[in-house]
Design a protein around this motif. Structure first.
Motif, PDB file in Angstrom:
ATOM      1  N   PRO A  45       0.795  -1.356   0.073  1.00 10.02           N
ATOM      2  CA  PRO A  45      -0.002   0.064   0.032  1.00 10.02           C
ATOM      3  C   PRO A  45       0.913   1.221  -0.008  1.00 10.02           C
ATOM      4  N   LEU A  46       1.871   1.135   0.728  1.00  9.38           N
ATOM      5  CA  LEU A  46       2.939   2.327   0.531  1.00  9.38           C
ATOM      6  C   LEU A  46       3.335   2.752  -0.582  1.00  9.38           C
ATOM      7  N   ALA A  47       3.992   1.644  -1.566  1.00 11.75           N
ATOM      8  CA  ALA A  47       4.190   1.841  -2.927  1.00 11.75           C
ATOM      9  C   ALA A  47       3.036   2.298  -3.750  1.00 11.75           C
ATOM     10  N   SER A  48       2.170   1.584  -3.744  1.00 10.60           N
ATOM     11  CA  SER A  48       0.921   2.287  -4.201  1.00 10.60           C
ATOM     12  C   SER A  48       0.499   3.493  -4.220  1.00 10.60           C
ATOM     13  N   PHE A  49       0.686   4.038  -2.759  1.00 11.53           N
ATOM     14  CA  PHE A  49       0.244   5.342  -2.482  1.00 11.53           C
ATOM     15  C   PHE A  49       1.068   6.319  -3.188  1.00 11.53           C
ATOM     16  N   LEU A  50       2.325   5.983  -2.998  1.00 11.24           N
ATOM     17  CA  LEU A  50       3.506   6.984  -3.550  1.00 11.24           C
ATOM     18  C   LEU A  50       3.295   7.186  -4.888  1.00 11.24           C
ATOM     19  N   VAL A  51       2.989   5.938  -5.613  1.00 11.68           N
ATOM     20  CA  VAL A  51       2.781   6.018  -7.250  1.00 11.68           C
ATOM     21  C   VAL A  51       1.506   7.026  -7.394  1.00 11.68           C
ATOM     22  N   PHE A  52       0.582   6.695  -6.637  1.00 15.80           N
ATOM     23  CA  PHE A  52      -0.648   7.320  -6.670  1.00 15.80           C
ATOM     24  C   PHE A  52      -0.483   8.796  -6.530  1.00 15.80           C
ATOM     25  N   ARG A  53       0.228   9.366  -5.557  1.00 18.10           N
ATOM     26  CA  ARG A  53       0.335  10.841  -5.262  1.00 18.10           C
ATOM     27  C   ARG A  53       1.309  11.451  -6.221  1.00 18.10           C
ATOM     28  N   PHE A  54       2.211  10.846  -6.843  1.00 15.32           N
ATOM     29  CA  PHE A  54       3.257  11.237  -7.746  1.00 15.32           C
ATOM     30  C   PHE A  54       3.010  11.003  -9.342  1.00 15.32           C
ATOM     31  N   VAL A  55       2.395  10.173  -9.778  1.00  9.96           N
ATOM     32  CA  VAL A  55       2.004   9.716 -11.085  1.00  9.96           C
ATOM     33  C   VAL A  55       0.754   9.839 -11.355  1.00  9.96           C
ATOM     34  N   LYS A  56       0.506  10.608 -12.538  1.00  7.58           N
ATOM     35  CA  LYS A  56      -0.991  10.918 -12.903  1.00  7.58           C
ATOM     36  C   LYS A  56      -1.341   9.640 -13.888  1.00  7.58           C
ATOM     37  N   ASN A  57      -0.530   8.964 -14.461  1.00  9.30           N
ATOM     38  CA  ASN A  57      -1.102   7.823 -15.253  1.00  9.30           C
ATOM     39  C   ASN A  57      -1.712   6.856 -14.847  1.00  9.30           C
ATOM     40  N   GLU A  58      -3.020   6.715 -14.830  1.00  4.64           N
ATOM     41  CA  GLU A  58      -3.657   5.732 -14.108  1.00  4.64           C
ATOM     42  C   GLU A  58      -3.403   4.400 -14.547  1.00  4.64           C
ATOM     43  N   LYS A  59      -3.024   4.072 -15.667  1.00  4.77           N
ATOM     44  CA  LYS A  59      -2.695   2.700 -15.944  1.00  4.77           C
ATOM     45  C   LYS A  59      -1.412   2.272 -15.007  1.00  4.77           C
ATOM     46  N   THR A  60      -0.469   3.115 -15.032  1.00  6.28           N
ATOM     47  CA  THR A  60       0.614   3.106 -14.263  1.00  6.28           C
ATOM     48  C   THR A  60       0.473   2.704 -12.831  1.00  6.28           C
ATOM     49  N   ILE A  61      -0.561   3.521 -12.094  1.00 11.23           N
ATOM     50  CA  ILE A  61      -1.079   3.265 -10.737  1.00 11.23           C
ATOM     51  C   ILE A  61      -1.647   1.975 -10.737  1.00 11.23           C
ATOM     52  N   VAL A  62      -2.608   1.336 -11.486  1.00 11.77           N
ATOM     53  CA  VAL A  62      -3.298   0.215 -11.421  1.00 11.77           C
ATOM     54  C   VAL A  62      -2.164  -0.937 -11.395  1.00 11.77           C
TER      55      VAL A  62
END
Length: 162
Positions: A45-62
């Protein structure tokens, strides 16, 4: 359908709660050392949260979300010797991914998770047999495959409806 940010937030809260329950279980059943090993699960969840906060590409986040969830759920199940139940965890994650992904991403998840489950059944059948009968695991595996195909059709249908 919920907005993407709300869905991701709910998924992250769910993973955090699942890991917390596993840490509590490990602590009460096996002690502090095992609980510390299981707490590695908080990385997902920490890695996913950091990517969610700093990356805007939805496919990358998923993708970060489902890859980290697959790895962490495997490590927790392997460590607690509950690999026979990992199919249920992967199926629940598939439902979450189906809520906010497209057909291609659902297909990627279905393939990745199925390959992991098949590899587990090949190399760790003894561990699985301690938790559930081998025949039951293979029945779960077949049902999982049908469930993933259903999710792909469901995601495709929702996208066509939109």
């Amino acid at each position: 359908m919920l907005p993407f940010s709300t869905t991701i937030t709910l998924c992250l809260i769910e993973i955090f709660c699942v890991v917390t329950l596993h840490v509590i279980y490990a602590f009460t059943q096996f002690g502090i050392t095992e609980a510390l090993w299981i707490s590695i699960g908080y990385v997902a969840p920490l890695a996913s949260f950091l990517v969610f906060r700093f990356v805007k590409n939805e496919k990358t986040i998923v993708r970060v979300f489902y890859i980290s969830m697959l790895v962490v759920s495997y490590l927790i199940s392997w460590r607690l010797e509950t690999l026979g139940l990992i199919i249920m965890i992967f199926f629940a994650a598939g439902i979450l991914i189906a809520l906010y992904s497209n057909r291609e991403m659902m297909f990627e998840y279905a393939i990745a998770s199925s390959v992991i489950l098949i590899i587990i059944s090949i190399f760790q059948m003894d561990t699985i047999a301690n938790v559930c009968p081998t025949q039951l695991y293979f029945i779960y595996l077949v049902l999982y495959a049908f469930g993933m195909v259903t999710f792909i059709f469901m995601v495709n249908g929702v996208n066509n409806y939109k």
